[in-house]
Design an enzyme around this catalytic site. Structure first.
Site, mmCIF file in Angstrom:
data_model
loop_
_atom_site.group_PDB
_atom_site.id
_atom_site.type_symbol
_atom_site.label_atom_id
_atom_site.label_comp_id
_atom_site.label_asym_id
_atom_site.label_seq_id
_atom_site.Cartn_x
_atom_site.Cartn_y
_atom_site.Cartn_z
ATOM 1 N N SER A 104 0.833 -1.208 0.000
ATOM 2 C CA SER A 104 0.000 0.000 0.000
ATOM 3 C C SER A 104 0.865 1.253 0.000
ATOM 4 C CB SER A 104 -0.884 0.006 1.247
ATOM 5 O OG SER A 104 -0.076 0.253 2.381
ATOM 6 N N LYS A 105 0.205 2.372 -0.243
ATOM 7 C CA LYS A 105 0.896 3.660 -0.245
ATOM 8 C C LYS A 105 1.563 3.883 1.124
ATOM 9 C CE LYS A 105 -0.402 8.505 -0.106
ATOM 10 N NZ LYS A 105 0.936 8.986 0.237
ATOM 11 N N ARG A 106 0.876 3.404 2.166
ATOM 12 C CA ARG A 106 1.434 3.571 3.513
ATOM 13 C C ARG A 106 2.788 2.860 3.668
ATOM 14 N NH1 ARG A 106 -2.413 1.498 7.137
ATOM 15 N NH2 ARG A 106 -3.985 2.196 5.659
ATOM 16 N N ASP A 156 5.339 5.067 2.047
ATOM 17 C CA ASP A 156 5.676 6.226 2.880
ATOM 18 C C ASP A 156 6.565 5.806 4.050
ATOM 19 O OD1 ASP A 156 4.132 7.687 1.201
ATOM 20 O OD2 ASP A 156 2.386 7.800 2.522
#
Ligand code: GLU
Length: 529
Positions: free
Chosen positions: A275-277, A280
């Protein structure tokens, strides 16, 4: 007759395309090209609630960047085609523009008993759900509940016909058959069976916006566009029984596409979907291009992070597919040759950020100096360096292109990204003004620098051709002949030239920057330290 291979990538423009989505598009593209078939892009934008402005443009731009160019669906300027032509016989390719097509298919299902009209409001459904949950049951709209709800199967004909006329919020639902085993085949997962009693009566068409839902539009368009294989993410596997039943209800089983459901891209660590998380948290992009959402939140992209599109495509191809040998580097054309669905893995493919970087480094190594210089010049400009003219001018921060090319050739092997060139050797453009403290403490000692200054004089007085090749030997001989400590002396000089004790070889640096700049840097460190 063997049908021409036709596959499609059918994104919903609900946000930026995740790298998993790019992989789906890529596998479709490879599959089509290998078989001399067509790769089509279809925009599935019937869910107006989830529509995100700019997402369609982003998706097309991302695929273009990767070289995943469709045969149909998008024109040469990257616009989704709206009018049919010889090259685009199935246009429009945006479902919102195909609105008038779908209703008759939904009505046909009702007429043949495969679907029915439903009139329940959201509140009524909510109340039913709450009532059943209070009794410890789960609510699904299906054979056991449909007769207790408001639809054309449960209400007297006169009543539902009137509702059909007067209300504008009804839907058409699929009438899921009772206790039937749907037998399905997936090119990746093999044979799958599901009992229809576990499934609900999905909404196929909505009167309120006169639009089909995903399921109906998807099936109808795949049929009309003569799609032969559907290659998509595994999140669509639960829809497969309904899709099989829809093909059957329409009488299209003979030309029904074959299905292949790709497994997920997994997080680098732990369980679950990448995921994008994760990006990041661990410092890597999960989107092909940078994306700024409505709130102004920025998500980084592979392109803006300095990845070459070929490297990105190569690393994506290897996430879930392998060639069956240890070859790792493939151009898009080589992937077209080598790809096969049989070698696509059933299990999830774990993303590895270091491996992604490794791919970029490998591609960077093979690039021409001239191409890399073109890419490096904008980076230099941002740092206040001008690339023009014929002579090196440190004071004016202006350097000839040829000078930049010599640097690129020297450091190409050390870099992962073009932007690394600056970090590796900015001192070839700007003299150091500070010196790494611990390096200075270690090497800038009188016993070393008195020798280093003599070596500097030797270099400044060197009368041979001032190139690395002719200077290097005599320079080493000179130090060795004097029995001076080579490492210490060189590191002293490097400190003056680089500001640190690491960097390129002395002969490389001095012959690049020239005697004049060299003398200045020696003078500066003498005056400063
Ligand atoms: N519109 C669906 C999506 O966004 C397409 C699924 C499919 O390929 O059938 O993923």
């Amino acid at each position: 007759m063997e049908r021409k291979t036709r596959v499609r990538f059918a994104p919903s423009p609900t946000g930026p395309l995740h790298m998993g989505g790019v992989r789906t598009a890529l596998y479709n593209y490879l599959f089509a090209k290998q078989r001399g078939g067509d790769f089509i892009i279809r925009i599935e934008d019937t869910d107006s609630q989830r529509f995100v402005p700019g997402a369609e443009k982003y998706i097309i731009e991302a695929l273009n960047w990767c070289g995943i160019v469709p045969d149909e669906g998008v024109d040469a300027s990257g616009n989704v085609v709206e009018t049919a032509s010889e090259r685009h016989p199935h246009a429009p390719y945006r479902q919102s523009q195909r609105k008038p097509i779908y209703r008759k298919y939904a009505e046909e299902l009702v007429a043949n008993g495969f679907a029915y009209y439903a009139f329940d409001t959201a509140e009524e459904l909510g109340a039913k759900r709450a009532e059943m949950e209070a009794a410890g049951q789960t609510f699904i709209y299906n054979q056991t509940t449909r007769l207790g709800l408001r639809n054309s199967l449960s209400l007297p004909e006169a009543e539902w016909k009137e509702l059909l006329e007067t209300r504008t919020d009804w839907t058409i639902r699929f009438r899921m058959p009772e206790n039937r085993i749907v037998k399905m085949d997936d090119l990746i997962r093999g044979h799958v069976e599901v009992n229809t009693d576990t499934l609900d009566d999905k909404v196929l068409w909505k009167r309120a916006d006169e639009l089909p839902t995903y399921h109906l539009a998807n099936i109808v368009d795949d049929h009309l566009m003569e799609i032969t294989e559907v290659i998509r993410g595994e999140e669509w596997l639960p829809s497969l029984p309904l899709h099989y039943l829809l093909y059957e209800a329409f009488g299209w089983t003979e030309t029904q596409p074959r299905f292949a459901h790709l497994s997920l891209l997994l997080k680098p660590d732990g369980k679950g979907k990448l995921s994008k998380r994760d990006g990041d948290r661990l410092g890597f992009p999960v989107f092909p291009l940078k994306w700024v959402n409505a709130e102004g939140e920025v998500s980084r992209g592979y392109r803006e992070d300095g990845y070459f599109p070929e490297a990105f495509v190569n690393l994506l191809a290897m996430l879930g597919w392998n060639p069956g040998n240890d070859q790792e580097i493939f151009s898009l054309e080589e992937l077209v040759q080598a790809f096969s669905l049989e070698r696509v893995v059933k299990s999830g493919a774990r993303f590895n950020a270091d491996k992604a970087k490794w791919y970029n480094k490998e591609y960077l190594r093979t690039k021409s100096v001239s191409e890399l210089t073109d890419l490096y010049i904008p980076v230099l400009e941002e740092k206040g360096i001008t690339v023009s003219g014929e002579s090196v001018d440190f004071a004016g921060r202006t350097f000839p292109r040829q000078y930049v090319e010599r640097i690129v050739a020297l450091i190409q092997e050390r870099a992962t990204f073009v932007a690394d060139f600056w970090d590796i050797a900015s001192y070839l453009f700007i003299a150091p003004e500070t010196f790494v403290e611990k390096d200075a403490a270690k090497f800038w000692k009188e016993e070393n620098y008195t020798l280093a200054l003599q070596v500097a004089d030797f270099i400044l007085g060197f009368e041979g051709e001032f190139t690395k090749e002719s200077l290097e030997g005599p320079l080493e001989e000179y130090i060795r002949g004097n029995e001076w400590p080579m490492g210490k002396v060189m590191n002293c000089l490097r400190l003056a030239l680089v500001g640190a004790s690491s960097g390129l070889g002395i002969a490389d640096i001095v012959t690049l920057i020239g005697k004049e700049e060299f003398a200045k840097r020696i003078g500066y460190i003498k005056a400063t330290l």
